[in-house]
Design a protein around this motif. Structure first.
Motif, PDB file in Angstrom:
ATOM      1  N   SER A   1       6.452 -14.335  -4.128  1.00  0.00           N
ATOM      2  CA  SER A   1       7.908 -14.206  -4.174  1.00  0.00           C
ATOM      3  C   SER A   1       8.534 -14.918  -2.991  1.00  0.00           C
ATOM      4  O   SER A   1       7.998 -14.917  -1.885  1.00  0.00           O
ATOM      5  CB  SER A   1       8.321 -12.728  -4.185  1.00  0.00           C
ATOM      6  N   PHE A   2       9.679 -15.520  -3.262  1.00  0.00           N
ATOM      7  CA  PHE A   2      10.399 -16.246  -2.222  1.00  0.00           C
ATOM      8  C   PHE A   2      11.853 -16.344  -2.650  1.00  0.00           C
ATOM      9  O   PHE A   2      12.154 -16.531  -3.838  1.00  0.00           O
ATOM     10  CB  PHE A   2       9.806 -17.641  -2.021  1.00  0.00           C
ATOM     11  N   ILE A   3      12.759 -16.189  -1.684  1.00  0.00           N
ATOM     12  CA  ILE A   3      14.188 -16.212  -1.982  1.00  0.00           C
ATOM     13  C   ILE A   3      14.571 -17.528  -2.653  1.00  0.00           C
ATOM     14  O   ILE A   3      14.286 -18.614  -2.151  1.00  0.00           O
ATOM     15  CB  ILE A   3      15.015 -16.013  -0.698  1.00  0.00           C
ATOM     16  N   GLY A   4      15.227 -17.440  -3.817  1.00  0.00           N
ATOM     17  CA  GLY A   4      15.673 -18.617  -4.545  1.00  0.00           C
ATOM     18  C   GLY A   4      14.682 -19.139  -5.563  1.00  0.00           C
ATOM     19  O   GLY A   4      14.968 -20.113  -6.253  1.00  0.00           O
ATOM     20  N   PHE A   5      13.490 -18.511  -5.661  1.00  0.00           N
ATOM     21  CA  PHE A   5      12.458 -18.956  -6.597  1.00  0.00           C
ATOM     22  C   PHE A   5      12.072 -17.812  -7.531  1.00  0.00           C
ATOM     23  O   PHE A   5      12.205 -16.631  -7.190  1.00  0.00           O
ATOM     24  CB  PHE A   5      11.210 -19.445  -5.837  1.00  0.00           C
TER      25      PHE A   5
ATOM     26  N   LEU B   1      16.393 -13.785  -6.485  1.00  0.00           N
ATOM     27  CA  LEU B   1      15.972 -12.453  -6.093  1.00  0.00           C
ATOM     28  C   LEU B   1      17.086 -11.780  -5.322  1.00  0.00           C
ATOM     29  O   LEU B   1      17.996 -12.437  -4.846  1.00  0.00           O
ATOM     30  CB  LEU B   1      14.705 -12.554  -5.212  1.00  0.00           C
ATOM     31  N   PRO B   2      17.021 -10.456  -5.160  1.00  0.00           N
ATOM     32  CA  PRO B   2      18.104  -9.755  -4.497  1.00  0.00           C
ATOM     33  C   PRO B   2      18.197 -10.066  -3.016  1.00  0.00           C
ATOM     34  O   PRO B   2      18.015  -9.215  -2.177  1.00  0.00           O
ATOM     35  CB  PRO B   2      17.754  -8.274  -4.722  1.00  0.00           C
ATOM     36  N   SER B   3      18.466 -11.310  -2.682  1.00  0.00           N
ATOM     37  CA  SER B   3      18.677 -11.664  -1.288  1.00  0.00           C
ATOM     38  C   SER B   3      20.091 -11.299  -0.908  1.00  0.00           C
ATOM     39  O   SER B   3      20.962 -11.194  -1.744  1.00  0.00           O
ATOM     40  CB  SER B   3      18.462 -13.162  -1.083  1.00  0.00           C
TER      41      SER B   3
ATOM     42  N   LEU C   1       5.874 -24.652   1.017  1.00  0.00           N
ATOM     43  CA  LEU C   1       6.866 -23.618   1.289  1.00  0.00           C
ATOM     44  C   LEU C   1       6.385 -22.692   2.400  1.00  0.00           C
ATOM     45  O   LEU C   1       5.263 -22.191   2.368  1.00  0.00           O
ATOM     46  CB  LEU C   1       7.148 -22.795   0.029  1.00  0.00           C
ATOM     47  N   LEU C   2       7.254 -22.464   3.374  1.00  0.00           N
ATOM     48  CA  LEU C   2       6.984 -21.544   4.484  1.00  0.00           C
ATOM     49  C   LEU C   2       7.589 -20.181   4.174  1.00  0.00           C
ATOM     50  O   LEU C   2       8.725 -20.076   3.717  1.00  0.00           O
ATOM     51  CB  LEU C   2       7.587 -22.088   5.780  1.00  0.00           C
ATOM     52  N   GLY C   3       6.830 -19.103   4.436  1.00  0.00           N
ATOM     53  CA  GLY C   3       7.375 -17.754   4.331  1.00  0.00           C
ATOM     54  C   GLY C   3       7.320 -17.144   2.949  1.00  0.00           C
ATOM     55  O   GLY C   3       7.985 -16.132   2.704  1.00  0.00           O
ATOM     56  N   VAL C   4       6.526 -17.721   2.017  1.00  0.00           N
ATOM     57  CA  VAL C   4       6.378 -17.127   0.687  1.00  0.00           C
ATOM     58  C   VAL C   4       5.584 -15.831   0.811  1.00  0.00           C
ATOM     59  O   VAL C   4       4.530 -15.786   1.454  1.00  0.00           O
ATOM     60  CB  VAL C   4       5.676 -18.100  -0.279  1.00  0.00           C
TER      61      VAL C   4
END
Length: 857
Positions: free
Chosen positions: A91-95, A123-125, A54-57
């Motif tokens: 933390s990562f969007i969608g996980f 998450l609150p994306s 995963l990129l950007g975690v």
């Protein structure tokens, strides 16, 4: 208290407080430098459930600023304090948020690989990552963010008001305008069913709960323009809601000073039937008591909702969505005191009331949906729905008012007291209005997925029955201004045949029955060497048998995803957006119904970019959009608080143009915040809105825009040309910021800040060219503090069995209107004995406090 001086002091306080808040935010964004002789590190690789890197975690030490993020190979390295029990947060969007407790000796580098699981509640994306959404200019909203945002109205739509292009200068209301449109130009869908709202509401005080229950929501998507043909016939925006389909038993309960909520969900043992039930009660009495009009407020709002789904087979599903919304607003006003004017002319309006107002707005919505998957590629859906609204407003309110000038000499002992009386008068407002609206729908929607193109189509039939009865009038007597006057001869007697003059008399009855037929077809495809282009295009048609008009709306959008090192997305959307009239557009200011009104049209041109970048070791996204909307065949209108009053004719053309910017990301590690900036200009040119200026013998202008005067010997025809539309708010800035105490992360803070320049307004009447005055700027800060008592990510066992059944529990304190700014929502027009008219501001709510507690189980 003087209006101008008070405004200056308040503005200075607002600026100082705003600078302090920005300084605090920037301080939290600066990573603290940790110096030690023996540095300690943690490094590793982050993967998903299937082993993909995963990129950007985001990787951070929980409760401390700073952090890092994974590279394109999923690798990370972070410095941590030695000999200390800490938690690493991934933390990562969608996980799901991943927490790993560690304690490392000095000088050690720990290798820690982590696998992250997909989240059922993201998450609150605020931006959809899927490409099927981005090119449609849609934004995803996390339903949980509604709980976190300090919200005076208690409605879901409060979160939209922090988004670019969305304007609402009334914290008591759920209504909003988008990119120069009005409240009637927004589409709302729940599970593909179009949602309607009451029509007679005049102010935010009267407005109850909106349809959307946040406890039942699983997915929210919002578009501010350029949406696809699948979405209906409105000119401005789409709010697309999907309710949950439960996988296990659960629920929630919330209580506060503004009301209570309860919901539960679950499924049967054979998993064929799922259910959602929600109950809400709201009373804004506590907030209404902060208004300038003192009295006995008795608001009572509530609703009951359900979504029941039954799986007939593996490929066939039947669902029922039901809602009953009951709203009653009653007020017995007592008195009001408002100070207004300038330093050179400080005035006070005092009113003593008699009478009361009782309003009722009850709505029922019911819908059945049958969904069938013919195969993996073909899905069919059949929807039938009904909506009923029974509304009534009844008031007889008499007010005796006094206009006084205040002592403005600072050296005087009577500074701020009444110096002398400018005028006295009496007004009487009366209404007995009833509206019944029934809307019935039958609709089919189909989707077909092929290797080349994804197709979607739909047809819809709608029947409307509207019964409207209006009986309202207003009477103003300014020191015998409207009463029968005695004759000029001294000692004479008044004419007994002279009648009283009533103002704004409306007495009408209307019954309309009509049918609408609509349909659409659209296709989506991906092309390019590596599929870097997404395209969606199609056409929509609508026919209304009342005015026998058919409109055709082609729409298209394209997105480009270049294979660059930095994440960029480019989007362009255009299309025709017709809005056939409903009932309100047909009725003019006198209550007359014009069935010849035709559809208004807006042609959208939208260009946007998304830029994803890393800052402070965390991922941020900057979304920018430029738009131009060509508006024609418009029905001009005036806005009085929340009530939209149309002129009942297609008689203007206009435009709306602007820029929207939004940046969002983890300004504080592990939780998202965002800021929005909008620049807008919208104007219209109304046909035949000319007036005359009159001049005296010296060539001096007497009175602009009024009837001929005996002193006038010359006149000049004036064509106003383009004038601002009622929603022309030039600059809007909003901020939603979240934070927590570093050493005590269960203590959280949420803040919303909204600033908007003044909207246009003018005196009562049909002369729109006079609506060039401006409200004061809207400025508001709401802040909320929360203490998480039970964290849903914590697997701790409690001694009390009841506590172990609670998934999460928090208690919160909200402070509304933190800076105590008097925001103006409308004006009361009063007249003195010389026939001079004053615009007296009607202010919104003052600073109030709200306590609330929420438990999920």
């Amino acid at each position: 208290m003087f209006f101008k001086s008070n405004f200056t002091i308040c503005l200075l306080n607002s600026r100082a407080t705003f600078l302090i808040m920005i300084a605090v935010i920037l301080f939290n964004l600066v990573p603290s430098a940790v110096s030690a002789q023996n540095k300690t590190y943690v490094k590793g690789v982050v993967k998903d459930e299937k082993g993909a890197r995963l990129l950007g975690v985001n990787v951070s030490v929980l409760g401390t600023p700073g952090g890092t993020s994974t590279d394109e190979k999923g690798r990370y390295i972070i410095e941590v304090p030695p000999d200390k029990s800490i938690e690493l947060a991934f933390s990562f969007i969608g996980f799901q948020l991943k927490r790993v407790p560690i304690n490392i000796e000095p000088g050690i580098t720990l290798e820690l690989d982590v696998n992250m699981n997909l989240s059922s509640t993201p998450l609150p994306s605020i931006e959809v990552e899927g490409r099927n959404r981005e090119h449609l200019s849609f934004t995803t909203i996390d339903p949980k963010s509604v709980e976190q945002i300090p919200n005076a109205s208690g409605n879901f739509e409060a979160v939209l008001k922090t988004f670019p292009g969305v304007v609402s200068n009334n914290e008591l209301s759920s209504q909003y305008s988008v990119r120069g449109g009005n409240y009637d130009e927004n589409l709302v869908y729940v599970n593909d069913i179009e949602i309607y709202r009451p029509y007679l509401i005049r102010s935010g005080q009267q407005e109850g709960l909106s349809f959307i229950n946040p406890d039942l929501v699983s997915e929210v998507n919002f578009s501010a323009g350029g949406f696809a043909p699948a979405y209906g016939d409105k000119m401005s925006s789409v709010l697309d809601i999907q309710y949950k389909k439960p996988k296990k038993f659960g629920g929630s309960a919330g209580f506060g000073l503004q009301g209570a909520s309860l919901h539960f969900e679950g499924l049967t043992k054979n998993q064929k039937l799922t259910y959602l039930f929600g109950f809400r009660y709201k009373t804004n009495q506590y907030i209404l008591n902060s208004l300038e009009t003192k009295g006995e407020y008795k608001p009572s709002f509530g609703d009951v909702q359900t979504l029941i789904t039954y799986d007939i087979s593996k490929r066939t599903e039947l669902s029922f969505l039901g809602n009953y919304n009951f709203n009653k607003y009653q007020v017995i006003p007592d008195n009001r005191e408002t100070e207004f004017g300038t330093v050179n002319e400080a005035l006070r309006l005092t009113i003593y009331f008699d009478g009361q107002e009782v309003d009722r707005y009850n709505t029922i919505t019911g819908a059945f949906t049958l969904s069938h998957e013919v195969n993996d590629s073909l899905k069919l859906k059949f929807i039938t729905s009904a909506f009923n609204s029974e509304e009534s407003e009844s008031f007889d309110i008499m007010g005796q008012y006094f206009i006084d000038e205040l002592e403005r000499d600072l050296s005087s002992d009577d500074f701020g007291d009444v110096l002398f009386n400018r005028g006295i008068g009496t007004f009487l407002d009366h209404a007995r209005n009833d509206l019944s609206v029934n809307v019935y729908n039958a609709e089919h929607i189909g989707t077909l997925y092929t290797k080349a193109i994804d197709w979607k189509w739909g047809v819809k039939y709608q029947h409307e029955q509207i019964d409207d009865k209006i009986s309202e009038w207003a009477f103003i007597d300014s020191a015998e201004y409207s009463l029968p006057h005695p004759p000029d001869n001294i000692g004479g007697t008044p004419d007994p045949n002279q009648l009283l003059e009533l103002q704004e008399v409306i007495k009408t009855k209307s019954n309309l029955s009509s049918n609408r037929y609509s349909g659409f077809i659209q296709g989506s495809l991906r092309f390019g060497k590596e599929g870097e282009f997404d395209f969606t295009g199609g056409i929509r048609a609508n026919y209304w048998d009342l005015n026998e008009e058919i409109v055709i709306s082609p729409r298209a959008s394209i997105a480009y995803f270049p294979d660059w090192k930095k994440k960029w997305t480019f989007r362009f959307a255009t299309g025709f957006y017709y809005q056939p009239p409903f009932y309100r557009e047909l009725r003019d200011l006198s209550g007359n119904v014009n069935t010849n009104v035709t559809a208004q049209r807006s042609i959208h041109f939208i260009f946007g970019t998304d830029y994803t970048f890393l800052a402070w070791g965390r991922e941020f996204k900057l979304v920018s959009e430029a738009y131009y909307k060509k508006l024609d065949n418009l029905v001009p209108y005036k806005i009085e608080n929340l009530r939209i009053r149309y002129l009942g004719e297609n008689k203007s053309d206009g435009y709306a143009a602007g820029l929207d910017f939004r940046i969002n990301g983890d300004f504080v590690p592990g939780i998202q915040s965002w800021a929005s900036l909008s620049i807008l200009k919208t104007e219209e040119d109304i046909q035949d809105d000319f007036y005359y200026d009159y001049y005296n013998s010296d060539g001096e202008l007497i009175v602009p825009g009024f009837t001929f005067n005996d002193m006038a010997i010359d006149s000049n025809l004036v064509n106003p040309g383009n004038i601002p539309r009622p929603t022309d708010q030039r600059v809007t800035f909003s901020l939603f910021f979240q934070d927590y105490l570093p050493k005590f992360p269960t203590f959280k803070m949420n803040m919303t800040l909204v600033f908007g320049t003044g909207l246009p307004f003018g005196p009562p009447g049909e002369d729109k060219y006079k609506d060039v005055l401006r409200f004061p700027s809207y400025r508001r800060v709401d802040i909320g503090f929360q203490k998480i008592i039970i964290d849903e990510d914590n697997n701790k066992e409690y001694r009390m069995k009841l506590a172990n059944r609670i998934k999460s529990l928090w208690i919160g304190l909200d402070i509304f209107n933190l800076l105590q700014v008097n925001n103006t929502v409308s004006y009361l027009w009063v007249t003195d004995v010389t026939n001079r008219t004053y615009a007296v501001p009607n202010y919104l709510s003052a600073r109030t406090i709200n306590l609330r507690i929420k438990a999920n189980f």
